[in-house]
Design a protein around this motif. Structure first.
Motif, PDB file in Angstrom:
ATOM      1  N   PRO A   1      10.446   4.834 -11.125  1.00  0.00           N
ATOM      2  CA  PRO A   1      10.488   3.624 -11.947  1.00  0.00           C
ATOM      3  C   PRO A   1       9.290   2.719 -11.718  1.00  0.00           C
ATOM      4  O   PRO A   1       8.789   2.606 -10.604  1.00  0.00           O
ATOM      5  N   MET A   2       8.834   2.098 -12.778  1.00  0.00           N
ATOM      6  CA  MET A   2       7.812   1.063 -12.669  1.00  0.00           C
ATOM      7  C   MET A   2       8.549  -0.207 -12.267  1.00  0.00           C
ATOM      8  O   MET A   2       9.506  -0.607 -12.931  1.00  0.00           O
TER       9      MET A   2
ATOM     10  N   TYR B   1       5.812  -7.885  -6.699  1.00  0.00           N
ATOM     11  CA  TYR B   1       6.105  -7.045  -7.869  1.00  0.00           C
ATOM     12  C   TYR B   1       6.739  -7.824  -9.010  1.00  0.00           C
ATOM     13  O   TYR B   1       6.527  -7.490 -10.180  1.00  0.00           O
ATOM     14  N   SER B   2       7.477  -8.876  -8.717  1.00  0.00           N
ATOM     15  CA  SER B   2       8.098  -9.651  -9.788  1.00  0.00           C
ATOM     16  C   SER B   2       7.038 -10.388 -10.621  1.00  0.00           C
ATOM     17  O   SER B   2       7.290 -10.701 -11.782  1.00  0.00           O
ATOM     18  N   GLN B   3       5.867 -10.617 -10.058  1.00  0.00           N
ATOM     19  CA  GLN B   3       4.807 -11.306 -10.794  1.00  0.00           C
ATOM     20  C   GLN B   3       3.889 -10.346 -11.549  1.00  0.00           C
ATOM     21  O   GLN B   3       2.996 -10.791 -12.265  1.00  0.00           O
TER      22      GLN B   3
ATOM     23  N   SER C   1       0.818  -1.217   0.000  1.00  0.00           N
ATOM     24  CA  SER C   1       0.000   0.000   0.000  1.00  0.00           C
ATOM     25  C   SER C   1       0.847   1.261   0.000  1.00  0.00           C
ATOM     26  O   SER C   1       0.465   2.271  -0.600  1.00  0.00           O
ATOM     27  N   MET C   2       2.021   1.217   0.618  1.00  0.00           N
ATOM     28  CA  MET C   2       2.882   2.396   0.639  1.00  0.00           C
ATOM     29  C   MET C   2       3.691   2.540  -0.643  1.00  0.00           C
ATOM     30  O   MET C   2       4.320   3.554  -0.868  1.00  0.00           O
ATOM     31  N   CYS C   3       3.651   1.535  -1.510  1.00  0.00           N
ATOM     32  CA  CYS C   3       4.423   1.549  -2.758  1.00  0.00           C
ATOM     33  C   CYS C   3       3.601   2.057  -3.944  1.00  0.00           C
ATOM     34  O   CYS C   3       4.122   2.757  -4.811  1.00  0.00           O
ATOM     35  N   ILE C   4       2.323   1.677  -3.963  1.00  0.00           N
ATOM     36  CA  ILE C   4       1.520   1.926  -5.168  1.00  0.00           C
ATOM     37  C   ILE C   4       1.258   3.402  -5.425  1.00  0.00           C
ATOM     38  O   ILE C   4       0.974   3.781  -6.552  1.00  0.00           O
ATOM     39  N   GLY C   5       1.380   4.239  -4.410  1.00  0.00           N
ATOM     40  CA  GLY C   5       1.167   5.664  -4.601  1.00  0.00           C
ATOM     41  C   GLY C   5       2.159   6.303  -5.548  1.00  0.00           C
ATOM     42  O   GLY C   5       1.870   7.302  -6.188  1.00  0.00           O
ATOM     43  N   CYS C   6       3.335   5.720  -5.673  1.00  0.00           N
ATOM     44  CA  CYS C   6       4.350   6.237  -6.600  1.00  0.00           C
ATOM     45  C   CYS C   6       4.630   5.242  -7.719  1.00  0.00           C
ATOM     46  O   CYS C   6       4.659   5.604  -8.884  1.00  0.00           O
TER      47      CYS C   6
ATOM     48  N   TYR D   1       4.479   8.664 -13.566  1.00  0.00           N
ATOM     49  CA  TYR D   1       4.471   9.505 -12.369  1.00  0.00           C
ATOM     50  C   TYR D   1       5.853  10.073 -12.086  1.00  0.00           C
ATOM     51  O   TYR D   1       6.865   9.407 -12.244  1.00  0.00           O
ATOM     52  N   LYS D   2       5.886  11.316 -11.675  1.00  0.00           N
ATOM     53  CA  LYS D   2       7.120  11.971 -11.256  1.00  0.00           C
ATOM     54  C   LYS D   2       6.941  12.431  -9.824  1.00  0.00           C
ATOM     55  O   LYS D   2       5.974  13.106  -9.502  1.00  0.00           O
TER      56      LYS D   2
END
Length: 106
Positions: free
Chosen positions: A56-57, A102-104, A34-39, A45-46
């Motif tokens: 980075p995606m 994220y790897s999936q 949840s704390m990652c998806i915001g960026c 997104y910048k």
């Protein structure tokens, strides 16, 4: 002296075995991002802190790469205040789970 070296060798093997036992769980990771998806979840997104830069995606990246990056932020080897703060809050299992999640992603 030989006993000391034997104990040190066993301690080193035990440490390697313990580190190798941490396996990421993508399902558990889904509840930890949840704390990652915001960026990282917004195409193009910048971020503006501490400076403007392209975020980075990370979806589809290697789990080993993501885990190594998070550990580097946690130790301070990578320098970004927001990422360091987030990484410092994660356990080794959390890092493995987030990396597996994220790897999936595609």
């Amino acid at each position: 002296m030989k006993k000391l070296f034997a104990l040190l060798a066993l301690a080193g093997v035990a440490h390697i075995t313990t580190a190798a036992e941490i396996v990421g769980d993508a399902k558990a990771g889904a509840n930890k991002v949840s704390m990652c998806i915001g960026c990282h979840g917004i195409p193009g997104y910048k971020a503006t802190f501490p400076e403007v830069y392209q975020v980075p995606m990370i979806g589809g990246q290697s789990d080993k790469y993501i885990a190594a990056a998070l550990h580097a932020y946690k130790k301070g080897d990578r320098n970004h205040p927001s990422m360091r703060g987030i990484a410092e809050s994660l356990s080794d299992q959390d890092i493995a789970d987030v990396a597996a999640y994220y790897s999936q992603q595609k």
